[in-house]
Each structure stands twice: as structure tokens, then as C-alpha cells.
Design a protein around this motif. Structure first.
Motif, PDB file in Angstrom:
ATOM      1  N   ASP A 294       0.965  -1.210   0.049  1.00  0.00           N
ATOM      2  CA  ASP A 294      -0.114  -0.050  -0.253  1.00  0.00           C
ATOM      3  C   ASP A 294       1.006   1.443  -0.038  1.00  0.00           C
ATOM      4  O   ASP A 294       1.420   1.696   1.163  1.00  0.00           O
ATOM      5  CB  ASP A 294      -0.811  -0.059   1.266  1.00  0.00           C
ATOM      6  N   PRO A 295       1.228   1.799  -1.212  1.00  0.00           N
ATOM      7  CA  PRO A 295       2.124   2.894  -1.187  1.00  0.00           C
ATOM      8  C   PRO A 295       1.577   4.234  -0.647  1.00  0.00           C
ATOM      9  O   PRO A 295       2.223   5.109  -0.600  1.00  0.00           O
ATOM     10  CB  PRO A 295       2.430   3.156  -2.781  1.00  0.00           C
ATOM     11  N   TRP A 296       0.083   3.918  -0.488  1.00  0.00           N
ATOM     12  CA  TRP A 296      -0.397   5.502   0.169  1.00  0.00           C
ATOM     13  C   TRP A 296      -0.262   5.514   1.693  1.00  0.00           C
ATOM     14  O   TRP A 296       0.257   6.545   2.090  1.00  0.00           O
ATOM     15  CB  TRP A 296      -2.019   5.318  -0.228  1.00  0.00           C
ATOM     16  N   SER A 297      -0.287   4.248   2.390  1.00  0.00           N
ATOM     17  CA  SER A 297       0.120   4.372   3.829  1.00  0.00           C
ATOM     18  C   SER A 297       1.455   4.104   3.986  1.00  0.00           C
ATOM     19  O   SER A 297       2.078   4.199   5.055  1.00  0.00           O
ATOM     20  CB  SER A 297      -0.851   3.489   4.398  1.00  0.00           C
ATOM     21  N   GLY A 298       2.189   3.270   2.948  1.00  0.00           N
ATOM     22  CA  GLY A 298       3.641   3.024   3.148  1.00  0.00           C
ATOM     23  C   GLY A 298       3.714   1.656   3.891  1.00  0.00           C
ATOM     24  O   GLY A 298       4.829   1.098   4.200  1.00  0.00           O
ATOM     25  N   GLU A 299       2.340   0.822   3.988  1.00  0.00           N
ATOM     26  CA  GLU A 299       2.481  -0.203   4.719  1.00  0.00           C
ATOM     27  C   GLU A 299       2.844  -1.306   3.580  1.00  0.00           C
ATOM     28  O   GLU A 299       2.276  -1.450   2.944  1.00  0.00           O
ATOM     29  CB  GLU A 299       1.277  -0.718   5.414  1.00  0.00           C
ATOM     30  N   SER A 300       3.646  -2.408   3.993  1.00  0.00           N
ATOM     31  CA  SER A 300       3.518  -3.681   3.093  1.00  0.00           C
ATOM     32  C   SER A 300       3.759  -4.724   4.049  1.00  0.00           C
ATOM     33  O   SER A 300       4.449  -4.769   5.055  1.00  0.00           O
ATOM     34  CB  SER A 300       4.785  -3.399   1.987  1.00  0.00           C
ATOM     35  N   ARG A 301       3.381  -5.747   3.605  1.00  0.00           N
ATOM     36  CA  ARG A 301       3.493  -7.117   4.479  1.00  0.00           C
ATOM     37  C   ARG A 301       3.765  -8.225   3.492  1.00  0.00           C
ATOM     38  O   ARG A 301       3.337  -8.243   2.272  1.00  0.00           O
ATOM     39  CB  ARG A 301       2.172  -7.441   5.032  1.00  0.00           C
ATOM     40  N   ARG A 302       4.695  -9.347   3.801  1.00  0.00           N
ATOM     41  CA  ARG A 302       4.886 -10.441   2.964  1.00  0.00           C
ATOM     42  C   ARG A 302       4.408 -11.553   3.688  1.00  0.00           C
ATOM     43  O   ARG A 302       4.921 -11.723   4.974  1.00  0.00           O
ATOM     44  CB  ARG A 302       6.243 -10.336   2.190  1.00  0.00           C
ATOM     45  N   MET A 303       3.928 -12.501   3.013  1.00  0.00           N
ATOM     46  CA  MET A 303       3.361 -13.790   3.909  1.00  0.00           C
ATOM     47  C   MET A 303       3.986 -15.004   2.888  1.00  0.00           C
ATOM     48  O   MET A 303       3.970 -14.820   1.601  1.00  0.00           O
ATOM     49  CB  MET A 303       1.678 -13.938   3.804  1.00  0.00           C
TER      50      MET A 303
END
Ligand SMILES: [Zn+2]
Length: 341
Positions: A226-235
């Protein structure tokens, strides 16, 4: 070629690759652009729709004139990709990707890229890839973020091989959710750069597969970005599951079982009936909320009527069926995916 991980041999492998891109909306456009510039030798591209003005915010291969002239996306995209790189072959198909067409579209390809706007066709692609031993790269974007994952099934063979397979789409999500439960780009909107983040990721994965990276070097995870919130997750993606009806059980419900084959013209009625890909009930009040800004709506607990732009009327029943005032099944499927999801 200057990158150590690619080099002249990697570039040669990319040049010999044959890639199918299904869907030329925001995702398909972005990935096709990168792969054409990377020199993928043969790009087969397929889409059922025409370019509209509202696409231009995120569908980077098209321009104002394409929308003005209602050009088919596959044709407009092929023209642009050939301008970008005249040394590659671009093979456009203006077609609905269905159980009847998907096999010939994928024939001879090394890899499939998901540029789709609906889950149903993704399950069809999954069936085909598991059955034929092809890798594919899932992508989705809505709102301000998206999801990317490489699906490298256990049966993959041919020119591209890897040591550790992932499960298939049905190992990750056994069944699509009921229609109307997920937001779509046309009801919730999508941030252009969010699409860019997803397509860059898909294209990098594609190149990494095409140059033959294996082992730990090959990314086998699901990314939520999510480049808007700056959050990223990898699973970590699961391996093939024993209980999977597709890659373990060998049943191909979408490809061979008629699942998802759901649009029929109602003769003399000027309408197409679209059945939901997965049977279930639909919350019409929720749908009415989501469609509010798109047209005039009337609804009770049994039926919702909405008049969309261009005087197209949409009648949705609580069992998920919809009647759409067109005689073209591809147009009806597009509108169903766009507004009901
Ligand atoms: Zn599976």
C-alpha cells in the motif's frame, strides 16, 4: 544486461520468452509496458473491452484519442507496445477470456500474467496453469493498495523449472468469495500509483522467472503493498495442499466443469442474464450503498434496479443474478464484474 543477475544470457532468455497477459486494464497495461521494454520476445495480449476516458487515470498504454475512438484495448495496447519496442512480436486478441478461449490463448506460452478485474477468470487461469504446468503471476489492486503473488505449481514443466513449488490459487484461497462482497475499482476507486506498485512487482517477478532464478533467489511470497499508507507485508505462500481439489485432486471446475460460465442472452428481451460465479445471497442494501454515486437506484430486499450511464439498466436479484440491458454477453460480464464484483 549490466545487472549481474541478468547478464547477456538472461537477456537472451527474456528475448526468447513467450508471455500471455490476460486483461489489459490497469494491471495488464503496466506489466505489458515493462515487459515490452525489457525485450520479452513474444507478448500475447488479450482483453474484451474498449478504452474509456475514465481508464486513463491508471491504464498507462492508452491516450485520449483511444478513448475518443472507443478503440479495443488489445488493439490500442498493441499499437503502443510496438511503438515502444518494434523488435518484439505483439499478438493482440480482442476476446473474452473464457473456458472456450483460454487454452488457445495460452498455447505455446511460458508464463501467464494476471491483468484481470475479476476473481472468476483468475480461477479459470489457475485451472489451466495447474493442468498445463504453467507458472502465473497473480496481481490485484483496489483502493490504495494491492496484492501480488507468483503461483508456481508443482506440475510446472517446459522450458522454465524451479526447485520448490508453491500451492495453486485454490491452495491459498479455496473458493472465491460471494459476489458483491469485495470492493471493485469502479465502486471503490483505485489510486494510480498503487497500480504502478503492483505492476512493477509483477513485472520483476516475471523477469526473475524468465531468466531462470531458482532456490532462495526466486521470491515465492505473497506481497500486500500500500504505497499510500506506506505499509507492506509479505507472507510465505503455502506449498501444494493435500486437500486442494485442483492441484492435488485434479478437478478443474472452471476449465472443465462449467463453473464461471455464467452469462446468457435472453432472447427478445434485449438483456443478458449473468449468474453469480459462486452461488450465494447478496446484500442488496450494501450494494445500493456502493452503487449510489453511479446511477439512480431503487431497491428492496429482493431486487435492486440501477440505471447506469449510457442508459444501461442493471437489475440485481438477492440470489446474485443480474439482468443487464445489452445483447452482448461480454459487455454484460464486464458490467457485472465492474459494478457487482
Ligand atoms: Zn492447489
Amino acid at each position: 544486461m549490466l545487472l549481474d543477475d541478468i547478464g547477456p544470457e538472461g537477456q537472451q532468455a527474456i528475448g526468447q520468452a513467450r508471455v500471455l497477459i490476460v486483461g489489459l486494464g490497469a494491471l495488464g497495461c503496466g506489466v505489458a509496458d515493462w515487459l515490452a521494454r525489457a525485450g520479452v520476445g513474444h507478448l500475447r495480449i488479450a482483453d474484451r473491452d474498449i478504452v474509456e476516458h475514465t481508464n486513463l487515470q491508471r491504464q498507462v498504454l492508452y491516450c485520449h484519442a483511444d478513448a475518443q475512438d472507443s478503440r479495443p484495448k488489445a488493439i490500442a495496447a498493441a499499437r503502443r507496445l510496438t511503438e515502444v519496442n518494434p523488435d518484439i512480436e505483439v499478438d493482440p486478441h480482442v476476446t473474452d477470456v473464457t473456458a472456450a478461449t483460454v487454452e488457445s490463448l495460452a498455447a505455446g506460452c511460458d508464463l501467464i500474467i494476471d491483468g484481470l478485474d475479476n476473481l472468476d477468470t483468475r480461477y479459470l487461469i489457475n485451472d489451466l496453469c495447474v493442468r498445463e504446468g504453467l507458472p502465473w503471476i497473480y496481481g490485484g489492486a483496489v483502493g490504495t493498495g494491492g496484492l501480488v503473488m507468483p503461483l508456481l505449481g508443482p506440475h510446472c514443466g517446459g522450458r522454465i523449472r524451479w526447485d520448490t513449488p508453491t500451492g495453486c490459487l485454490r491452495c491459498v484461497f479455496p473458493d472465491p468469495p460471494p459476489p458483491g462482497t469485495l470492493p471493485t475499482c469502479d465502486t471503490a476507486g483505485v489510486l494510480g500509483p498503487a497500480v504502478g506498485a503492483v505492476t512493477s512487482h509483477q513485472a520483476a517477478l516475471a523477469m526473475s522467472i524468465l531468466v531462470g532464478r531458482t532456490g532462495d533467489a526466486l521470491d515465492r511470497t505473497m506481497h500486500a503493498i500500500d504505497p499510500w499508507s506506506g505499509e507492506s507485508r509479505r507472507m510465505a505462500l503455502p506449498g501444494p495442499r493435500d486437500a486442494c481439489p485442483c492441484c492435488s485432486g485434479g478437478t478443474f471446475d472452471w476449465l472443465e466443469g462449467g463453473r464461471g460460465d455464467h452469462a446468457t442472452v435472453l432472447c427478445g428481451r434485449g438483456a443478458v442474464q449473468v449468474h453469480p460465479p459462486t452461488p450465494g445471497t447478496i446484500d442488496l442494501a450494501l450494494l445500493a450503498d456502493r452503487l449510489q454515486s453511479h446511477g439512480q437506484i431503487q431497491h428492496d430486499e429482493h431486487v435492486l434496479r440501477c440505471t447506469l450511464p449510457d442508459d444501461i439498466s442493471l437489475t440485481v436479484f438477492a440470489d446474485g443474478r443480474a439482468l443487464i440491458s445489452t445483447d452482448d454477453t461480454a459487455v454484460a460480464r464486464t458490467l457485472y464484474d465492474r459494478y457487482i464484483g
